[in-house]
Design a protein around this motif. Structure first.
Motif, PDB file in Angstrom:
ATOM      1  N   ASP A 239       0.837  -1.209   0.000  1.00  0.00           N
ATOM      2  CA  ASP A 239       0.000   0.000   0.000  1.00  0.00           C
ATOM      3  C   ASP A 239       0.871   1.258   0.000  1.00  0.00           C
ATOM      4  N   ALA A 240       1.959   1.201   0.748  1.00  0.00           N
ATOM      5  CA  ALA A 240       2.855   2.363   0.802  1.00  0.00           C
ATOM      6  C   ALA A 240       3.470   2.609  -0.576  1.00  0.00           C
ATOM      7  N   TRP A 241       3.801   1.541  -1.276  1.00  0.00           N
ATOM      8  CA  TRP A 241       4.387   1.691  -2.615  1.00  0.00           C
ATOM      9  C   TRP A 241       3.394   2.414  -3.538  1.00  0.00           C
ATOM     10  N   SER A 242       2.102   2.084  -3.395  1.00  0.00           N
ATOM     11  CA  SER A 242       1.097   2.769  -4.234  1.00  0.00           C
ATOM     12  C   SER A 242       1.107   4.267  -3.969  1.00  0.00           C
ATOM     13  N   GLN A 243       1.243   4.653  -2.702  1.00  0.00           N
ATOM     14  CA  GLN A 243       1.319   6.095  -2.389  1.00  0.00           C
ATOM     15  C   GLN A 243       2.594   6.687  -2.997  1.00  0.00           C
ATOM     16  N   HIS A 244       3.673   5.949  -2.834  1.00  0.00           N
ATOM     17  CA  HIS A 244       4.982   6.434  -3.292  1.00  0.00           C
ATOM     18  C   HIS A 244       4.967   6.726  -4.800  1.00  0.00           C
ATOM     19  N   ASP A 245       4.279   5.866  -5.561  1.00  0.00           N
ATOM     20  CA  ASP A 245       4.173   6.056  -7.017  1.00  0.00           C
ATOM     21  C   ASP A 245       3.659   7.452  -7.367  1.00  0.00           C
ATOM     22  N   TYR A 246       2.764   7.970  -6.509  1.00  0.00           N
ATOM     23  CA  TYR A 246       2.160   9.280  -6.799  1.00  0.00           C
ATOM     24  C   TYR A 246       3.001  10.447  -6.293  1.00  0.00           C
ATOM     25  N   ILE A 247       3.902  10.186  -5.354  1.00  0.00           N
ATOM     26  CA  ILE A 247       4.594  11.308  -4.709  1.00  0.00           C
ATOM     27  C   ILE A 247       5.928  11.595  -5.387  1.00  0.00           C
ATOM     28  N   THR A 248       6.844  10.661  -5.296  1.00  0.00           N
ATOM     29  CA  THR A 248       8.176  10.898  -5.900  1.00  0.00           C
ATOM     30  C   THR A 248       8.615   9.721  -6.767  1.00  0.00           C
ATOM     31  N   ILE A 249       7.738   8.768  -6.972  1.00  0.00           N
ATOM     32  CA  ILE A 249       8.003   7.504  -7.672  1.00  0.00           C
ATOM     33  C   ILE A 249       9.000   6.657  -6.877  1.00  0.00           C
ATOM     34  N   GLY A 250      10.182   7.199  -6.664  1.00  0.00           N
ATOM     35  CA  GLY A 250      11.154   6.393  -5.922  1.00  0.00           C
ATOM     36  C   GLY A 250      12.384   7.201  -5.606  1.00  0.00           C
ATOM     37  N   PRO A 251      13.370   6.559  -4.978  1.00  0.00           N
ATOM     38  CA  PRO A 251      14.603   7.274  -4.621  1.00  0.00           C
ATOM     39  C   PRO A 251      15.505   7.517  -5.836  1.00  0.00           C
ATOM     40  N   ASN A 252      16.393   8.450  -5.667  1.00  0.00           N
ATOM     41  CA  ASN A 252      17.385   8.827  -6.672  1.00  0.00           C
ATOM     42  C   ASN A 252      18.381   7.675  -6.876  1.00  0.00           C
ATOM     43  N   ILE A 253      18.736   7.390  -8.117  1.00  0.00           N
ATOM     44  CA  ILE A 253      19.567   6.217  -8.415  1.00  0.00           C
ATOM     45  C   ILE A 253      20.953   6.297  -7.762  1.00  0.00           C
TER      46      ILE A 253
END
Ligand SMILES: Cc1ncc(COP(=O)(O)O)c(C=O)c1O
Length: 371
Positions: A239-253
């Motif tokens: 569920d947290a990943w679904s939120q993350h998709d909308y906020i910043t997608i993910g961390p910087n490589i």
């Protein structure tokens, strides 16, 4: 979604680069990219790698390394975030709905309060008591954590008190969360920054209701690469990943790659040791400084963290005093009101000793005028 101003963060961002002395900080002096290269980061290889999107929930390699700190966790129990603050934010919006209740220990890093308000949740607080060496006020706790409570948030070790909830207190909190079917977020970003005594044990694994957040900003001394994480039940992580998709997608490589170097057991222990040394040395400066005030200032010495939470004996709101210190002495400290507790200041333990001493002299000039 309308947010309250996050007073502590806003005051720091407004003043930290303008004053002569900033002793409001809460971490140790950060390490450099060169330090990470010396620890094994292969900078040269990265010069030719495409700066593409990284794995959105954190690379498998980083999550695998992190599982080592959380017995029983697999890579599916971990979501890598942009700092611990994003981890806390994502969890709060994942878990709280309008009309829910959440409970916070105060004083506290007050991020959760603002998010809970914005989500339409009611915030109940329970006090950590200065007069009782920062132990929980259990009457307040029992009222704050009730059948409507969806989420309880603690920081362990605590920002700003520098205290560490005892094992028995933690067990009581976990048990109550189980009884009330509430999630417990244990923000553990200060584990590894203990001044004395043993390493604080993670809360992970004590109950299915426990969620841990943490990151590289404090005990590791690497706030600038903005890496944090959530450790939780697999469904919460999904569920947290679904939120993350909308906020910043993910961390910087690049940050993910740097984090893979920092969190290996060997490097983590080196970084923790560096932190412990910095804060232990500076504590003596505070002990001596406080003596100058003949009882006007007092503190329970911190067990961990890179700050002291100092009580002053005057009936003046803390923000008025800190504003006077900025205006007259160009020095920044954090008022207790920004952590939900009046009558205190939070002051930095993690800086260069000379810098801290000069800042304290400036703060002292104002405090002596109001004693
Ligand atoms: C308890 C606590 N959690 C989270 C944060 C934010 O950390 P990060 O820089 O990892 O986002 C802070 C920052 O002061 C903190 O004190």
């Amino acid at each position: 979604m309308k947010m309250d101003v996050f007073e502590m963060e806003r005051a720091m961002s407004t003043w930290e680069n303008l004053v002569d002395y900033d002793i409001s900080e809460s971490g140790v002096k950060p390490i450099t990219l060169r330090n990470l290269v010396e620890m094994g980061f292969d900078l040269d290889t990265w010069m030719d790698k495409p700066l593409k999107y990284s794995q959105a929930n954190g690379t498998i390699e980083l999550r695998q390394l992190l599982t080592g700190q959380y017995p029983g966790a697999t890579i599916d129990h971990i979501e890598v975030t942009n700092g611990t603050s994003e981890a806390n934010y994502i969890l709060a919006i994942t878990l709280l709905d309008k009309g829910d209740e959440c409970a916070l220990a105060v004083p506290n890093y007050m991020q959760l309060e603002g998010i809970a308000h914005a989500a339409g949740a009611k915030v109940n607080k329970f006090r950590l008591q200065h007069e009782n060496n920062w132990q929980v006020d259990w009457d307040e706790f029992e009222k704050a954590v009730n059948p409507q409570t969806k989420l309880v948030y603690i920081t362990r070790p605590s920002n700003p008190t520098g205290s560490i909830l005892s094992e028995s207190a933690l067990e009581r909190i976990v048990q109550r969360c189980e009884e009330m079917n509430a999630w417990l977020i244990s923000d553990e970003v200060y584990i590894g920054a203990e001044l004395t005594g043993d390493r604080t044990k993670t809360c992970w694994g004590r109950s299915d209701k426990v969620i841990v957040t943490s990151g590289l900003s404090k005990a590791y001394g690497i706030p600038g690469i903005r890496i944090g994480w959530i450790v939780a039940d697999k469904q919460i992580i999904a569920d947290a990943w679904s939120q993350h998709d909308y906020i910043t997608i993910g961390p910087n490589i690049l940050s993910d790659a740097l984090a893979r170097v920092a969190v290996t057991t060997e490097n983590r222990e080196k970084l923790y040791q560096r932190t412990r040394q910095a804060i232990t040395n500076n504590l003596e400066i505070y002990r001596q400084w406080i003596k100058e005030f003949n009882g006007f200032l007092e503190f329970n010495e911190p067990q961990a963290g890179a700050f002291c939470f100092i009580k002053y004996n005057a009936d003046i709101p803390s923000h008025q005093i800190t504003e006077k210190i900025i205006k007259e002495q160009s020095t920044l400290i954090a008022p207790g009101s920004h952590f939900g507790m009046e009558g205190f200041f939070r002051m930095w333990l993690g800086g260069n000793p000379d810098y801290i001493k000069k800042g304290l002299t400036r703060v002292g000039n104002v405090l002596k005028s109001i004693m």
